[in-house]
Design an enzyme around this catalytic site. Structure first.
Site, PDB file in Angstrom:
ATOM      1  N   GLU A  11       0.812  -1.214   0.000  1.00 20.96           N
ATOM      2  CA  GLU A  11       0.000   0.000   0.000  1.00 20.96           C
ATOM      3  C   GLU A  11       0.849   1.269   0.000  1.00 20.96           C
ATOM      4  OE1 GLU A  11      -3.072   0.186  -0.518  1.00 20.96           O
ATOM      5  OE2 GLU A  11      -4.170  -1.485   0.383  1.00 20.96           O
TER       6      GLU A  11
ATOM      7  N   GLU B 237      -4.117 -10.715   0.055  1.00 20.77           N
ATOM      8  CA  GLU B 237      -4.982 -10.616   1.228  1.00 20.77           C
ATOM      9  C   GLU B 237      -6.386 -11.011   0.788  1.00 20.77           C
ATOM     10  OE1 GLU B 237      -4.676  -6.769   3.238  1.00 20.77           O
ATOM     11  OE2 GLU B 237      -2.514  -6.753   2.894  1.00 20.77           O
TER      12      GLU B 237
HETATM   13  C1  IPT Z   1      -5.184  -3.857   3.749  1.00 24.59           C
HETATM   14  C2  IPT Z   1      -3.810  -3.699   4.311  1.00 24.59           C
HETATM   15  O1  IPT Z   1      -2.836  -4.106   3.412  1.00 24.59           O
HETATM   16  C3  IPT Z   1      -3.616  -4.425   5.584  1.00 24.59           C
HETATM   17  O2  IPT Z   1      -2.443  -3.945   6.201  1.00 24.59           O
HETATM   18  C4  IPT Z   1      -4.784  -4.287   6.487  1.00 24.59           C
HETATM   19  O3  IPT Z   1      -4.958  -2.938   6.791  1.00 24.59           O
HETATM   20  C5  IPT Z   1      -5.987  -4.793   5.782  1.00 24.59           C
HETATM   21  O4  IPT Z   1      -6.202  -4.101   4.616  1.00 24.59           O
HETATM   22  C6  IPT Z   1      -7.243  -4.644   6.592  1.00 24.59           C
HETATM   23  O5  IPT Z   1      -7.191  -5.186   7.845  1.00 24.59           O
HETATM   24  S1  IPT Z   1      -5.566  -2.325   3.002  1.00 24.59           S
HETATM   25  C7  IPT Z   1      -7.299  -2.200   2.883  1.00 24.59           C
HETATM   26  C8  IPT Z   1      -7.674  -0.763   2.835  1.00 24.59           C
HETATM   27  C9  IPT Z   1      -7.815  -2.874   1.666  1.00 24.59           C
END
Ligand code: IPT
Length: 970
Positions: free
Chosen positions: A407, A483
């Site tokens: 990010e 993720e």
């Molecule tokens: C994404 C991030 O990469 C991670 O660090 C964490 O924040 C996660 O989301 C949520 O828990 S960023 C998100 C805005 C898609």
């Protein structure tokens, strides 16, 4: 001129990075322990006289190093997700800049000797300036990266004085905006290492594997030159020289490591060599010539007491738990972990994406204006971070991808990092999610894409990029979800459906659930009760609440139901019933879903149960199966006993045949259940239906039931006092029900509150008795709308059984799904033991029930609760045929469902669960509340991703369901 902590430079006076190794014959000492410490609220409060060896620190406090001062009563932890907790004005930081001065006096062990030595810092957040024996060494930034200084010339046998000034905020903070607690301090170990003349300056182990020939090729680069021996392979070669020889390759499934030794004129270091080759070819990510499927998790370093300081036990515990739950991959979100963790990944077998310590997410809130990643003045800092990661970690076979960071938008700085990494280590493909064009990466990676989009990507039919060349390139890249499955609170839902896509489309090579652990900080209430704190609990002026608690394990590393579900979904062996199979008792299909391993390490066991009671068990012969192969295996005639009636089930389990480093023989890896040939249904009891009659005190008696004649509410079932069943549609919203503010709404919980499902009114329209029925007609509706659920309760009684048929007919134009549809009731607190036949042993919801197996389960009501860090709906057991609640004397209540129901019992009503912010807000009352649900809405992943899939939504529609109640042991 900006001070050192605000300038953009990565540091000064620091040695070039080099490969990390755990052991060597060169001596080293650890400086962990109690240091002297002084806290200041700003960077400039104190001068630097404390760095003088003779400075008097007797008025300072003690602090354990490694650790963070914020958890030791100096300043406080603070949690923000993407927001910088200071004005965004790079590279400047606020005047309020918590600063810790550290002093430590140490002696060298006898016989340490003269000559070069380095002072090694494994991790300091976020900027440190260092002095030894009054001499300034330099400063550095890059919190989760190693930094070393040459100190040999300054060391003396006794009374060395190390002084370290650490600032919480520095220019580096702009590059470290990961979603986690801000926890300043020296959080990884500090060591002093002898570097005798002729010792290893740096070394790079290249150990590839050719899957066609079965040979590995070893070459170790080293400065200075030396020799490498690998006794098991009979190898003894010069550094720089390569040898090709038949080997067993390394994979996450079979992590074969060869012990070797690197010897230079001044040092011997043990090597652990794993032979494997990573390639992107044919549009796939392959290791040793095969497509791999990533069954991964994102792992932050977290400990509920110590923040980001983890001891070897916690690291091993993480990995052992992962292996036991069929997880085969880790993304080190969002920074390189403690290097010992990577050694453990090599040893236990995990595919690793090693991610650089880089995130500038908060610039997103400024439209990415001023993003350091696209500003050449920051390039030295970015390149320094890339180098420190790759150089430190390059010798781990477990690392299969380098990740540029997380990010941080796009820009020249990232491209420069990628170019440097490619040049330095062409053997590993690059990962970064934040650039959809994939210009600098070798895999197409996304986070939280929904199922439908993943399917399009799987078919290589995704939306095109505007640049046709980049589009063509990206369309040929393998795909992974860095993720997905946001494990915040109850959930994530929809994992099974993702897994089917990963299995169906070879391009979809799996992903990494967000995330491994809840970052709840252990705290005590004034009464000494333990709870886990989240954002806002330390008075932060800006925070993101419990968004920091989104892991598959609770803060204390106890697996949550989400982890149990994930284990089932990703199991590397599938065991399923074959309809119409030839076996006399049935047939199972066994499929080997490993990428490399056969099934030789597993044993298969069957068991047969009638109505949840064991009738027999034994071994199942399964033929050898290569990865991807399956076989049908016939089950024997079931060991039925005379008079058996009801439901019969086979359970087939694959268990480890032998002990492994992560679990003992007998550990269950995979399982499946299939219904066995039907047995006769139990004979229905022959009773006539009771007739309702008026009793004393304005009650109606129907069989064992006593009802309030005015309201139609059930008061007693024989001697069991009840608060009658009545319709319930509310559940304490889960984090996934609440949804993420930045995702398009409306989110389910907001809709439910808007309609008023948490404040439904029940109006009794009629209490009618017939020859053998009691009928209660009601209208259940919230204020201010014309939406309603017409609900009719129709009671009948036969013998000791009281039957309730519920008919629900919606009125009005309902805009969305309901949270749940069922009845709630309350019984006396003494009925504290639950027993049921149905799904268990853990909780399960429509889209999180893969791990629920049909059986007969028993546990105290207290054990039915899942302690989500922020309390919310939990604990429902799916597909329940019957449930019983009993007290210590065995007396109690039995409930049968037709059709099966979802069963929840807790010592507080849903209103209290809804209001609670922490687990300690929930206190047992004098009743046990039961929720008997005909249906529940799914869970989904809406706290940061897609909501509930259509097939798991609880749409508003007419419904009919029945419960039978009887008393036990009266
Ligand atoms: C994404 C991030 O990469 C991670 O660090 C964490 O924040 C996660 O989301 C949520 O828990 S960023 C998100 C805005 C898609």
């Amino acid at each position: 001129m900006l001070p050192y902590y605000e300038d953009r430079s990565p540091g000064s006076g620091v040695l070039p990075p080099r490969a990390w190794f755990a052991a060597s014959d060169a001596r080293r000492i650890s400086l962990h322990g109690t240091w002297r410490f002084r806290f200041a609220a700003t960077a400039t409060e104190h001068d630097d006289s404390f760095t003088r060896p003779d400075f008097d620190d007797s008025r300072w406090q003690n602090l354990l190093v490694p650790g963070t001062w914020a958890l030791k009563g100096h300043g406080a932890p603070a949690y923000t997700n993407t927001a910088y907790p200071f004005p965004v004005d790079p590279p400047r930081v606020p005047d309020e800049n918590p600063t810790g001065d550290h002093r430590h006096v140490f002696d060298l062990p006898d016989g340490w000797g003269e000559g070069p030595a380095v002072l090694h810092f494994g991790g300091v957040e976020s900027c440190a300036r260092v002095w030894l024996n009054g001499q300034e060494l330099g400063h550095f930034k890059g919190s989760r990266l190693p930094h070393e200084f040459e100190v040999g010339h300054l060391l003396r046998p006794r009374g060395n004085v190390l002084a370290v000034r650490v600032h919480q905020w520095s220019s580096g903070s702009y590059l470290e905006d990961q979603d986690q607690w801000w926890l300043p301090g020296i959080f990884r170990n500090v060591t002093v290492q002898r570097r005798p003349r002729g010792s290893v300056v740096d070394h790079f182990v290249h150990a590839g594997f050719d899957h066609v020939t079965g040979e590995g090729t070893l070459r170790v680069e080293c400065a200075p030159a030396g020799r490498v021996t690998v006794p098991e392979l009979g190898l003894d070669l010069a550094t720089g020289e390569s040898a090709t020889i038949s080997v067993r390759p390394w994979s996450s499934e079979e992590p074969h490591l060869y012990d070797g030794e690197l010897v230079t004129p001044g040092e011997r270091i043990p090597l652990r060599i794993g032979f494997r080759t990573v390639r992107v070819e044919d549009g796939l990510l392959k290791v040793n010539g095969r497509r791999i499927l990533l069954r991964g998790v994102n792992r932050h370093e977290f400990h509920p007491r110590y923040g980001r300081t983890l001891g070897p036990e916690a690291m091993r515990r993480d990995l052992v738990l992962m292996k036991r739950h069929n997880i085969n991959a880790v993304r080190t979100s969002h920074y390189p972990p403690h290097p010992a963790f990577l050694d453990l990944c090599d040893e236990l077998g995990l595919w690793v994406i090693d991610e650089c310590d880089l995130e500038t997410h908060g610039f997103g809130q400024q439209g990415w204006r001023g993003n350091p990643v696209d500003d050449e003045r920051w390039e030295p800092a970015l390149l320094d971070r890339a180098r420190r990661m790759v150089e430190r970690d390059k010798n781990h076979p477990s690392i299969v991808l380098w990740s540029l960071g997380n990010e941080c938008g796009t820009g020249r700085g990232l491209s420069a990092m990628a170019a440097w990494m490619r040049e330095r280590d062409p053997s590993r493909p690059l990962h970064y999610e934040g650039d959809r064009s994939c210009a600098d990466t070798d895999v197409y990676s996304r986070m939280y894409a929904g199922h439908a989009e993943v399917e399009r990507i799987g078919r290589r039919e995704e939306e095109p990029l505007t640049d046709p060349e980049l589009d063509t390139r990206r369309r040929q890249l393998p795909f992974l979800l860095c993720e997905y499955g946001h494990a915040m609170g109850n959930g994530p839902g929809g994992l099974s459906e993702y897994q089917r896509l990963f299995e169906r489309y070879e391009r979809c090579q799996g992903g990494f659930v967000w995330e491994w652990i809840d970052h709840g900080l252990r705290q005590l209430t004034p009464d000494g009760e333990v709870f886990h704190a989240y954002g806002g609990d330390f008075g932060e002026e800006l925070h993101d609440g419990n968004f920091v608690c989104d892991g598959l394990v609770f803060p204390d590393r106890v697996p949550s139901p989400g982890l149990v579900e994930f284990k089932k979904v990703i199991e590397p062996v599938r065991i399923e019933g074959v309809t119409g199979g030839a076996g006399p008792g049935g047939t199972v299909r066994i499929t080997n879903l490993h990428d490399f391993a056969g099934l030789g390490h597993l044993e298969f066991r069957w068991s047969y149960e009638v109505a949840g009671e064991g009738r027999g068990c034994g071994w199942l012969e399964v033929p050898p199966l290569a990865p991807g192969e399956s076989a049908e295996v016939e089950l024997t005639a079931p060991p039925v006993e005379e008079g058996d009636t009801g439901e019969a089930w086979w359970t087939v389990r694959a268990v480890l045949a032998e002990d492994t480093p992560w679990a003992d023989a007998g550990h269950e890896v995979a399982w499946g259940q299939l219904p066995a040939p039907a047995l006769p249904a139990p004979a229905p009891p022959e009773h006539v239906r009771a007739a309702p009659r008026r009793g004393e005190g304005n009650v109606i008696v129907l069989g064992p039931g006593t009802f309030d004649a005015g309201t139609g509410a059930l008061r007693y079932l024989d001697g069991v006092q009840l608060t009658g069943p009545r319709l319930e549609v509310w559940r304490a919203p889960t984090d996934n029900d609440e949804g993420a503010a930045w995702l398009p709404g409306p989110h389910p919980a907001a809709e439910w509150r808007r309609i008023g499902l948490h404040r439904m009114r029940h109006r009794v329209d009629a209490v009618e008795t017939g020859p053998d029925t009691l009928v209660v007609r009601t209208r259940v509706a919230p204020a201010a709308t014309d939406l309603a659920l017409r609900t009719v309760y129709r009671w009948t009684a036969e013998g000791g059984l009281l039957r309730l048929e519920v008919a629900v007919d919606p009125e009005g134009d309902w805009p969305g799904p309901l949270p749940r549809l069922g009845v709630r009731m309350a019984v006396c607190e003494s009925l504290g033991l639950a027993q049921w036949f149905g799904g268990g042993p853990g909780e399960g919801y429509p889209d999180t029930r893969a791990a629920a197996r049909v059986g007969r389960w028993s546990m105290p009501v207290d054990a039915l609760q899942t302690p989500y860090v922020r309390p919310q709906e939990n604990g429902a057991r799916p597909d329940v045929r019957w449930a019983e609640l009993t007290g210590s004397n065995g007396a109690g209540l039995r409930i049968e469902g037709d059709p099966h129901f979802s069963f929840t019992a807790r010592r507080w009503p849903v209103e209290e669960l809804t209001a609670a912010r922490h687990t300690t807000d929930l206190t047992p009352g004098d009743r046990i509340w039961l929720y008997l649900d005909h249906a529940q809405h799914g869970i989904g992943s809406g706290s940061c991703g897609p909501g509930v899939l259509p097939q798991h939504r609880l749409e508003v529609a007419p419904a009919r369901f029945t419960f039978g109640f009887s008393s036990l042991g009266q």
